[in-house]
Design a protein around this motif. Structure first.
Motif, PDB file in Angstrom:
ATOM      1  N   LYS A 192     -43.413  19.820  -5.077  1.00  0.00           N
ATOM      2  CA  LYS A 192     -43.163  21.139  -5.663  1.00  0.00           C
ATOM      3  C   LYS A 192     -42.330  22.008  -4.716  1.00  0.00           C
ATOM      4  O   LYS A 192     -41.828  23.055  -5.126  1.00  0.00           O
ATOM      5  N   ASP A 220     -47.360  13.190 -13.537  1.00  0.00           N
ATOM      6  CA  ASP A 220     -48.011  14.400 -13.037  1.00  0.00           C
ATOM      7  C   ASP A 220     -49.386  13.982 -12.496  1.00  0.00           C
ATOM      8  O   ASP A 220     -49.827  12.839 -12.687  1.00  0.00           O
ATOM      9  N   GLY A 236     -45.837  17.991 -16.629  1.00  0.00           N
ATOM     10  CA  GLY A 236     -45.916  19.433 -16.794  1.00  0.00           C
ATOM     11  C   GLY A 236     -47.303  19.968 -17.039  1.00  0.00           C
ATOM     12  O   GLY A 236     -47.523  21.178 -16.992  1.00  0.00           O
ATOM     13  N   ILE A 242     -44.318  21.851 -14.444  1.00  0.00           N
ATOM     14  CA  ILE A 242     -42.895  21.926 -14.798  1.00  0.00           C
ATOM     15  C   ILE A 242     -42.057  22.350 -13.592  1.00  0.00           C
ATOM     16  O   ILE A 242     -41.037  21.732 -13.287  1.00  0.00           O
ATOM     17  N   ARG A 243     -42.485  23.399 -12.920  1.00  0.00           N
ATOM     18  CA  ARG A 243     -41.720  23.901 -11.764  1.00  0.00           C
ATOM     19  C   ARG A 243     -41.590  22.830 -10.686  1.00  0.00           C
ATOM     20  O   ARG A 243     -40.552  22.708 -10.043  1.00  0.00           O
ATOM     21  N   PHE A 245     -41.565  19.545 -11.083  1.00  0.00           N
ATOM     22  CA  PHE A 245     -40.596  18.519 -11.473  1.00  0.00           C
ATOM     23  C   PHE A 245     -39.174  19.066 -11.493  1.00  0.00           C
ATOM     24  O   PHE A 245     -38.222  18.329 -11.225  1.00  0.00           O
ATOM     25  N   GLU A 246     -39.026  20.354 -11.786  1.00  0.00           N
ATOM     26  CA  GLU A 246     -37.701  20.973 -11.669  1.00  0.00           C
ATOM     27  C   GLU A 246     -37.194  20.855 -10.236  1.00  0.00           C
ATOM     28  O   GLU A 246     -36.025  20.528 -10.010  1.00  0.00           O
ATOM     29  N   SER A 250     -34.165  18.131  -8.915  1.00  0.00           N
ATOM     30  CA  SER A 250     -32.938  18.842  -8.549  1.00  0.00           C
ATOM     31  C   SER A 250     -32.155  18.120  -7.459  1.00  0.00           C
ATOM     32  O   SER A 250     -31.014  18.470  -7.178  1.00  0.00           O
ATOM     33  N   VAL A 276     -39.930  16.415 -22.558  1.00  0.00           N
ATOM     34  CA  VAL A 276     -40.199  17.434 -21.525  1.00  0.00           C
ATOM     35  C   VAL A 276     -39.287  17.225 -20.332  1.00  0.00           C
ATOM     36  O   VAL A 276     -38.678  18.176 -19.820  1.00  0.00           O
ATOM     37  N   VAL A 277     -39.152  15.997 -19.878  1.00  0.00           N
ATOM     38  CA  VAL A 277     -38.303  15.703 -18.719  1.00  0.00           C
ATOM     39  C   VAL A 277     -36.855  16.056 -19.025  1.00  0.00           C
ATOM     40  O   VAL A 277     -36.159  16.669 -18.199  1.00  0.00           O
ATOM     41  N   SER A 279     -35.779  18.220 -21.146  1.00  0.00           N
ATOM     42  CA  SER A 279     -35.640  19.669 -21.223  1.00  0.00           C
ATOM     43  C   SER A 279     -35.572  20.294 -19.830  1.00  0.00           C
ATOM     44  O   SER A 279     -34.845  21.261 -19.603  1.00  0.00           O
ATOM     45  N   ILE A 280     -36.322  19.728 -18.899  1.00  0.00           N
ATOM     46  CA  ILE A 280     -36.258  20.196 -17.504  1.00  0.00           C
ATOM     47  C   ILE A 280     -34.849  20.037 -16.951  1.00  0.00           C
ATOM     48  O   ILE A 280     -34.340  20.904 -16.247  1.00  0.00           O
TER      49      ILE A 280
END
Length: 283
Positions: A192, A220, A236, A242-243, A245-246, A250, A276-277, A279-280
């Motif tokens: 994270k 997760d 997520g 979510i944050r 994995f963002e 990255s 979900v992935v 969308s991230i």
């Protein structure tokens, strides 16, 4: 191209897996090559293998992006000689099937030393890998060591430990790694945090080499950082979130690698996780 899929069932035949993967909007996958809870290996039918390869090619799924996961009974670090020998023989048979399917990479947990200590485990695993790789030296299959959760006598919860195994093997060119996000989070790799992701990549480069970082298990975690529980959660919906994995995705060194979900549920749930992935990543 971003590569993502899930662990898929082979109950309807290997040839169905590429088609089932497309149905959940995936473009890669992971499978077992036989029942993972038995020492007995059932060889796939030749017709199934031929159709599997045809469906892979028709649907543009790369044989180098998919993964065969070892059976659950394998423990290359065990001090029990009978189980150690059985683990070696089973892994040889599984790798032979992997080769017949045309798949390049075979994933295995390094194992548990069951109280004998890390040094014993490193040597035990390296010796087993050398026996296996010598037996399958003519096959185009490489072995990926997966990081594991920090618990019990597990070896491989630190990147340095995976590097130590590879260093002690006589076949380092045939070995690489898979990074599991839940296991890593269990073992205090806080993905994270950007600085901790950098630490992870720095450790991989230092002890193994980023060129050997081949695959990711994208999961997760049901439990907090450092818990050592090994309980996967939907993307997520766990402690990574979510944050998290963002942040993790990255990094280009990570986002370019094939990713395989081992989250709860079956195809329908995996399709949701893939959404979900994507969308991230804004895909």
């Amino acid at each position: 191209m971003f590569k993502i899929g899930a662990h898929m069932s082979t109950s309807k035949g290997f040839h169905k897996v590429p088609l089932d993967t497309l149905a959940i909007d995936g473009n890669t996958f992971q499978i077992f090559c036989h029942s993972p809870r038995t020492w007995k290996v059932k060889e796939p039918m030749e017709e199934d293998i031929i159709k599997f390869k045809e469906n892979m090619k028709k649907n543009n799924i790369s044989f180098e992006d998919v993964l065969v996961h070892s059976g659950y009974l394998i423990n290359l670090a065990t001090p029990n000689y009978e189980n150690w020998e059985k683990s070696i023989n089973l892994m040889i048979e599984e790798i032979k099937i992997t080769s017949k399917l045309g798949i390049r990479y075979f994933n295995v947990h390094p194992g548990s030393h069951l109280g004998e200590g890390d040094e014993f485990g490193y040597d035990r695993i390296a010796k087993a890998l050398d026996i296996i790789l010598n037996e399958v030296k003519d096959l185009n299959v490489d072995i990926l060591l997966e990081n594991v959760a920090k618990k019990g006598g597990n070896i491989g919860w630190k990147i340095e430990q995976l590097g130590e195994i590879i260093k002690r093997s006589n076949f380092p060119e045939r070995l690489g790694i898979t990074f599991d996000t839940c296991h890593g989070f269990d073992s205090n790799y806080n993905i994270k945090d950007k600085n901790d992701v950098k630490r992870l990549l720095d450790e991989i480069e230092k002890y193994i080499g980023l060129n050997k970082f081949k695959m990711i298990h994208l999961n997760d975690s049901k439990f907090p950082l450092g818990a050592g529980k090994d309980r996967h959660e939907f993307i997520g919906e766990g402690e990574i979130g979510i944050r998290g994995f963002e942040t993790f995705l990255s990094f280009n060194e990570i986002a370019k690698l094939p990713m395989h979900l081992e989250t709860p549920g079956d195809d329908l749930e995996h399709a949701e996780d893939i959404k979900v992935v994507k969308s991230i990543l804004g895909i």
